[in-house]
Design an enzyme around this catalytic site. Structure first.
Site, PDB file in Angstrom:
ATOM      1  N   CYS A 123      -8.667  90.410  63.991  1.00  0.00           N
ATOM      2  CA  CYS A 123      -9.312  89.194  63.476  1.00  0.00           C
ATOM      3  C   CYS A 123      -8.165  88.224  63.223  1.00  0.00           C
ATOM      4  O   CYS A 123      -7.752  88.008  62.085  1.00  0.00           O
ATOM      5  CB  CYS A 123     -10.080  89.493  62.192  1.00  0.00           C
ATOM      6  SG  CYS A 123     -11.354  90.753  62.384  1.00  0.00           S
ATOM      7  N   ALA A 124      -7.646  87.640  64.287  1.00  0.00           N
ATOM      8  CA  ALA A 124      -6.291  87.084  64.241  1.00  0.00           C
ATOM      9  C   ALA A 124      -6.204  85.623  63.829  1.00  0.00           C
ATOM     10  O   ALA A 124      -5.172  85.192  63.311  1.00  0.00           O
ATOM     11  CB  ALA A 124      -5.635  87.249  65.605  1.00  0.00           C
ATOM     12  N   ALA A 125      -7.249  84.835  64.100  1.00  0.00           N
ATOM     13  CA  ALA A 125      -7.123  83.382  63.930  1.00  0.00           C
ATOM     14  C   ALA A 125      -7.069  82.988  62.446  1.00  0.00           C
ATOM     15  O   ALA A 125      -7.754  83.622  61.631  1.00  0.00           O
ATOM     16  CB  ALA A 125      -8.306  82.693  64.597  1.00  0.00           C
ATOM     17  N   GLY A 127      -3.826  82.939  63.017  1.00  0.00           N
ATOM     18  CA  GLY A 127      -2.596  83.544  63.519  1.00  0.00           C
ATOM     19  C   GLY A 127      -1.452  83.649  62.525  1.00  0.00           C
ATOM     20  O   GLY A 127      -0.331  83.959  62.913  1.00  0.00           O
ATOM     21  N   GLY A 128      -1.742  83.407  61.259  1.00  0.00           N
ATOM     22  CA  GLY A 128      -0.673  83.499  60.254  1.00  0.00           C
ATOM     23  C   GLY A 128      -0.025  84.873  60.251  1.00  0.00           C
ATOM     24  O   GLY A 128       1.209  85.000  60.305  1.00  0.00           O
ATOM     25  N   ASP A 145     -10.015  87.342  68.421  1.00  0.00           N
ATOM     26  CA  ASP A 145     -10.866  86.659  67.440  1.00  0.00           C
ATOM     27  C   ASP A 145     -12.147  86.271  68.153  1.00  0.00           C
ATOM     28  O   ASP A 145     -12.138  85.969  69.343  1.00  0.00           O
ATOM     29  CB  ASP A 145     -10.169  85.421  66.854  1.00  0.00           C
ATOM     30  CG  ASP A 145     -10.762  85.032  65.502  1.00  0.00           C
ATOM     31  OD1 ASP A 145     -10.171  85.382  64.458  1.00  0.00           O
ATOM     32  OD2 ASP A 145     -11.841  84.389  65.478  1.00  0.00           O
ATOM     33  N   ASP A 174     -15.617  90.112  70.265  1.00  0.00           N
ATOM     34  CA  ASP A 174     -16.141  90.671  69.013  1.00  0.00           C
ATOM     35  C   ASP A 174     -15.439  91.997  68.732  1.00  0.00           C
ATOM     36  O   ASP A 174     -15.592  92.958  69.493  1.00  0.00           O
ATOM     37  CB  ASP A 174     -17.651  90.875  69.192  1.00  0.00           C
ATOM     38  CG  ASP A 174     -18.313  91.441  67.940  1.00  0.00           C
ATOM     39  OD1 ASP A 174     -17.595  91.859  67.005  1.00  0.00           O
ATOM     40  OD2 ASP A 174     -19.556  91.467  67.909  1.00  0.00           O
ATOM     41  N   ASP A 193      -7.864  92.173  59.537  1.00  0.00           N
ATOM     42  CA  ASP A 193      -7.932  91.163  58.466  1.00  0.00           C
ATOM     43  C   ASP A 193      -9.324  90.545  58.545  1.00  0.00           C
ATOM     44  O   ASP A 193      -9.508  89.427  59.004  1.00  0.00           O
ATOM     45  CB  ASP A 193      -6.828  90.120  58.702  1.00  0.00           C
ATOM     46  CG  ASP A 193      -6.669  89.149  57.547  1.00  0.00           C
ATOM     47  OD1 ASP A 193      -7.149  89.455  56.439  1.00  0.00           O
ATOM     48  OD2 ASP A 193      -6.078  88.081  57.763  1.00  0.00           O
ATOM     49  N   CYS A 246      -9.233  88.671  52.033  1.00  0.00           N
ATOM     50  CA  CYS A 246      -8.870  87.757  50.938  1.00  0.00           C
ATOM     51  C   CYS A 246     -10.042  87.703  49.959  1.00  0.00           C
ATOM     52  O   CYS A 246     -10.507  86.637  49.589  1.00  0.00           O
ATOM     53  CB  CYS A 246      -8.491  86.382  51.466  1.00  0.00           C
ATOM     54  SG  CYS A 246      -9.762  85.568  52.425  1.00  0.00           S
TER      55      CYS A 246
HETATM   56  C1  LIG Z   1      -9.617  86.206  57.373  1.00  0.00           C
HETATM   57  S1  LIG Z   1      -9.713  85.406  58.924  1.00  0.00           S
HETATM   58  C2  LIG Z   1      -8.249  85.964  59.724  1.00  0.00           C
HETATM   59  C3  LIG Z   1      -6.970  85.292  59.262  1.00  0.00           C
HETATM   60  C4  LIG Z   1      -5.764  85.641  60.120  1.00  0.00           C
HETATM   61  N1  LIG Z   1      -5.571  87.081  60.205  1.00  0.00           N
HETATM   62  C5  LIG Z   1      -4.490  85.014  59.618  1.00  0.00           C
HETATM   63  O1  LIG Z   1      -3.687  85.672  58.936  1.00  0.00           O
HETATM   64  O2  LIG Z   1      -4.245  83.827  59.932  1.00  0.00           O
HETATM   65  C6  LIG Z   1     -10.971  86.316  59.735  1.00  0.00           C
HETATM   66  C7  LIG Z   1     -11.163  85.963  61.193  1.00  0.00           C
HETATM   67  O3  LIG Z   1     -12.105  86.878  61.748  1.00  0.00           O
HETATM   68  C8  LIG Z   1     -12.808  86.223  62.772  1.00  0.00           C
HETATM   69  N2  LIG Z   1     -13.999  87.024  63.053  1.00  0.00           N
HETATM   70  C9  LIG Z   1     -15.203  87.011  62.424  1.00  0.00           C
HETATM   71  N3  LIG Z   1     -16.014  87.943  62.952  1.00  0.00           N
HETATM   72  C10 LIG Z   1     -15.316  88.551  63.943  1.00  0.00           C
HETATM   73  C11 LIG Z   1     -15.621  89.589  64.872  1.00  0.00           C
HETATM   74  N4  LIG Z   1     -16.814  90.186  64.882  1.00  0.00           N
HETATM   75  N5  LIG Z   1     -14.658  89.951  65.752  1.00  0.00           N
HETATM   76  C12 LIG Z   1     -13.443  89.341  65.752  1.00  0.00           C
HETATM   77  N6  LIG Z   1     -13.110  88.371  64.890  1.00  0.00           N
HETATM   78  C13 LIG Z   1     -14.041  87.966  64.000  1.00  0.00           C
HETATM   79  C14 LIG Z   1     -13.028  84.837  62.241  1.00  0.00           C
HETATM   80  O4  LIG Z   1     -13.235  83.913  63.290  1.00  0.00           O
HETATM   81  C15 LIG Z   1     -11.721  84.581  61.477  1.00  0.00           C
HETATM   82  O5  LIG Z   1     -10.826  83.860  62.271  1.00  0.00           O
END
Ligand SMILES: C[S@@+](CC[C@H](N)C(=O)[O-])C[C@H]1O[C@@H](n2cnc3c(N)ncnc32)[C@H](O)[C@@H]1O
Length: 296
Positions: A123-125, A127-128, A145, A174, A193, A246
């Site tokens: 769940c990268a976006a 990207g931090g 993501d 997903d 994450d 978080c």
């Molecule tokens: C907490 S944020 C991640 C923050 C990121 N790890 C960072 O440090 O910048 C959670 C992310 O999960 C993504 N997300 C939500 N459901 C998802 C799924 N089923 N599969 C993959 N990514 C998902 C969201 O789009 C969001 O970008």
């Protein structure tokens, strides 16, 4: 009289919805007031040095030359004395640093990594944490993501920080459905994450508490369980999964991971911070970390 009136209207007194107050109170009977009050405190601005380009102490010195005071936090971080627009801080375009909360900066060092490992950031976006992992190790990494627009920001960040390489790929998919995207090669490490209510970062997003509904918590917790269950089989024996959110709600943290352990009794729990409450010594956001190992 005002005090008595407010005590009868907790929503007004605490500036949170009733269901949120009740959830925090139940989870943190000793700390709920501090937690709710911290949501209305201004958050610090923290940077993470990109150690591929500049060490944390050297960055601190460069900021000092520009008249910006900062104190160290964690291993790679600096908390600025006062928040500023990123363009007014030296080294943004040069990729010397990223803005990242001190609690979020803990992820990269919790996951035991070595160069050349195959790593999934599920769940990268934006990207931090992906970038932080890559600043420390040359990895064969997939950043996944489900949100295409957010995933673009991962690419932008990696470019600015000089972390792009043929070994790093971005994938919009997903995480709970690996059949759609997994190539069958197991991962040495996975960062999950997962999406959450963001109850640990309300001081940065004051509207979150009013936008969420009580049933969102059950919904995000169920999605987190599906993602964690789907990722576990992708891990190589001896590999590590770092589960992060978080959130300060146990349903998304400790209770979630206990339920995971019941479903996967072979998983081994390794030392990790667990719940981090907002504020605290690092003045970080509320967060949760659990580190799980698959037996070799
Ligand atoms: C907490 S944020 C991640 C923050 C990121 N790890 C960072 O440090 O910048 C959670 C992310 O999960 C993504 N997300 C939500 N459901 C998802 C799924 N089923 N599969 C993959 N990514 C998902 C969201 O789009 C969001 O970008």
């Amino acid at each position: 009289a005002l005090h008595t009136a407010l005590a009868k209207q907790p929503e007004a007194a605490w500036n949170h919805p009733d269901w949120w107050i009740a959830t925090v109170r139940e989870a943190w009977p000793d700390d709920w007031q501090t937690i709710l009050a911290s949501a209305d405190q201004p958050p610090p601005m923290a940077l993470r040095a990109n150690v591929r380009r500049i060490g944390r102490d050297a960055l601190r010195a460069r900021l000092g030359e520009a008249g910006l005071d900062a104190r160290p936090v964690g291993e790679d971080g600096l908390i600025l004395d006062a928040p500023r627009p990123v363009r007014d801080i030296p080294g943004y375009a040069e990729g010397w640093w990223s803005v990242q909360d001190p609690s979020a900066q803990r992820a990269a060092r919790l996951l035991p990594l070595q160069d050349d490992m195959r790593v999934l950031d599920a769940c990268a976006a934006p990207g931090g944490k992906t970038a932080h992992l890559l600043e420390h190790h040359r990895l064969r990494l997939t950043a996944l993501d489900s949100d295409a627009q957010r995933l673009e920001r991962v690419g932008d960040n990696l470019r600015r920080l000089g972390l792009e390489s043929a070994d790093v790929s971005l994938r919009c998919a997903d995480a709970a459905r690996p059949a759609d995207w997994w190539d069958g090669q197991p991962y040495d490490a996975i960062l999950a994450d997962v999406p959450c209510t963001a109850s640990g970062v309300v001081r940065r997003h004051p509207d979150i508490r009013w936008l969420r509904r009580a049933d969102d918590l059950a919904r995000t917790a169920a999605l987190q369980a599906r993602i964690a269950d789907a990722l576990w089989p992708l891990l190589t024996p001896g590999g590590h999964l770092l589960y992060a959110t978080c959130s300060i709600f146990p349903q998304e943290g400790e209770s979630q991971v206990r339920a995971f352990m019941d479903r996967h009794p072979e998983a081994q729990r390794l030392p990790a911070p667990g719940h981090i409450l907002p504020g605290g010594p690092d003045d970080g956001d509320g967060f949760y970390y659990a580190l799980l190992r698959k037996p070799a």
